[in-house]
Design a protein around this motif. Structure first.
Motif, mmCIF file in Angstrom:
data_model
loop_
_atom_site.group_PDB
_atom_site.id
_atom_site.type_symbol
_atom_site.label_atom_id
_atom_site.label_comp_id
_atom_site.label_asym_id
_atom_site.label_seq_id
_atom_site.Cartn_x
_atom_site.Cartn_y
_atom_site.Cartn_z
ATOM 1 N N VAL A 128 12.238 -0.914 -5.120
ATOM 2 C CA VAL A 128 11.364 -2.088 -4.538
ATOM 3 C C VAL A 128 10.953 -2.905 -3.559
ATOM 4 O O VAL A 128 9.584 -3.243 -3.250
ATOM 5 C CB VAL A 128 12.201 -2.905 -5.501
ATOM 6 N N GLY A 129 11.906 -2.939 -2.074
ATOM 7 C CA GLY A 129 11.359 -3.253 -1.320
ATOM 8 C C GLY A 129 9.796 -2.628 -0.779
ATOM 9 O O GLY A 129 9.451 -3.631 -0.167
ATOM 10 N N VAL A 130 10.721 -1.100 -0.697
ATOM 11 C CA VAL A 130 8.951 -0.838 0.234
ATOM 12 C C VAL A 130 8.476 -0.544 -0.512
ATOM 13 O O VAL A 130 7.059 -1.062 -0.150
ATOM 14 C CB VAL A 130 9.252 1.226 0.115
ATOM 15 N N GLY A 131 8.129 -1.010 -1.488
ATOM 16 C CA GLY A 131 7.150 -0.862 -2.617
ATOM 17 C C GLY A 131 6.321 -1.397 -2.154
ATOM 18 O O GLY A 131 4.989 -2.371 -2.841
ATOM 19 N N SER A 150 2.240 -5.662 -1.143
ATOM 20 C CA SER A 150 1.325 -6.829 -0.494
ATOM 21 C C SER A 150 0.878 -6.346 0.761
ATOM 22 O O SER A 150 -0.462 -6.897 1.153
ATOM 23 C CB SER A 150 2.508 -7.983 -0.289
ATOM 24 N N ALA A 151 1.646 -5.686 1.936
ATOM 25 C CA ALA A 151 0.584 -4.985 3.244
ATOM 26 C C ALA A 151 -1.327 -4.190 3.220
ATOM 27 O O ALA A 151 -2.253 -4.918 3.710
ATOM 28 C CB ALA A 151 0.870 -4.924 3.553
ATOM 29 N N VAL A 152 -0.860 -3.737 1.766
ATOM 30 C CA VAL A 152 -2.188 -2.970 1.651
ATOM 31 C C VAL A 152 -3.276 -4.014 0.854
ATOM 32 O O VAL A 152 -4.314 -3.490 1.839
ATOM 33 C CB VAL A 152 -2.432 -1.528 1.068
ATOM 34 N N ILE A 176 0.757 -4.351 8.628
ATOM 35 C CA ILE A 176 0.609 -3.453 8.544
ATOM 36 C C ILE A 176 1.669 -2.642 10.060
ATOM 37 O O ILE A 176 2.605 -2.188 9.288
ATOM 38 C CB ILE A 176 -0.526 -3.056 8.910
ATOM 39 N N ALA A 177 1.846 -3.326 10.321
ATOM 40 C CA ALA A 177 2.787 -3.009 11.424
ATOM 41 C C ALA A 177 4.143 -2.607 10.835
ATOM 42 O O ALA A 177 6.047 -2.248 10.649
ATOM 43 C CB ALA A 177 2.949 -3.204 12.596
ATOM 44 N N GLY A 178 4.513 -3.660 10.187
ATOM 45 C CA GLY A 178 6.333 -4.830 9.581
ATOM 46 C C GLY A 178 6.158 -3.447 8.432
ATOM 47 O O GLY A 178 7.288 -2.752 8.024
ATOM 48 N N VAL A 179 5.645 -2.721 7.769
ATOM 49 C CA VAL A 179 5.429 -2.197 6.790
ATOM 50 C C VAL A 179 5.757 -0.596 6.807
ATOM 51 O O VAL A 179 6.359 -0.248 6.583
ATOM 52 C CB VAL A 179 3.747 -1.743 5.682
ATOM 53 N N VAL A 180 5.097 -0.328 8.167
ATOM 54 C CA VAL A 180 5.796 1.362 8.712
ATOM 55 C C VAL A 180 6.615 1.102 8.922
ATOM 56 O O VAL A 180 7.720 2.214 8.487
ATOM 57 C CB VAL A 180 4.248 1.702 10.331
#
Length: 126
Positions: free
Chosen positions: A57-60, A65-67, A96-100
């Motif tokens: 859930v956290g990754v998804g 939200s980032a994209v 974006i960096a945070g999601v990566v």
């Protein structure tokens, strides 16, 4: 369909719904308002199916939200002639960096980008 394919569909629906909010003009215009409601309902359903297929859930949610945020910001510039300051662009880059980093951290702990919950694979015959 894979969890990431479902997530991509959820992101696309969320982007369409969010962009339609501007055209809905405070929900005073019927067709764009219907697109908003259907778009968000479909986005949440697809996100739910992606989570069911094993996406954390956290990754998804971070990817979704980032994209979505990035795409809506860029499309706002292209479609509505909105502007982005250097600070806003920097903020989007940080998102974006945070999601990566979240995705890399998830892969480091699970060994793969999408690892289903072993308990979800148990089938009970009653």
């Amino acid at each position: 369909m894979s969890a990431y394919g479902l997530l991509a569909g959820a992101i696309a629906c969320e982007i369409v719904a969010t962009l339609s909010l501007k055209a809905a003009d405070g929900f005073s215009r019927l067709l764009p308002s219907v697109i908003v409601v259907i778009g968000y309902a479909t986005a949440f359903a697809l996100l739910g199916f992606a989570l069911q297929r094993g996406l954390d859930v956290g990754v998804g949610y971070a990817i979704w939200s980032a994209v979505g945020t990035t795409a809506v910001a860029v499309l706002g510039v292209l479609l509505f002639r909105e502007s982005l300051s250097v600070t806003a662009i920097g903020g989007i880059a940080l998102i974006i960096a945070g999601v990566v980093l979240i995705e890399l951290g998830n892969r480091a702990t699970t060994g793969s980008p999408e690892q289903p919950d072993p308990a979800a694979a148990v089938v009970h015959d009653h």
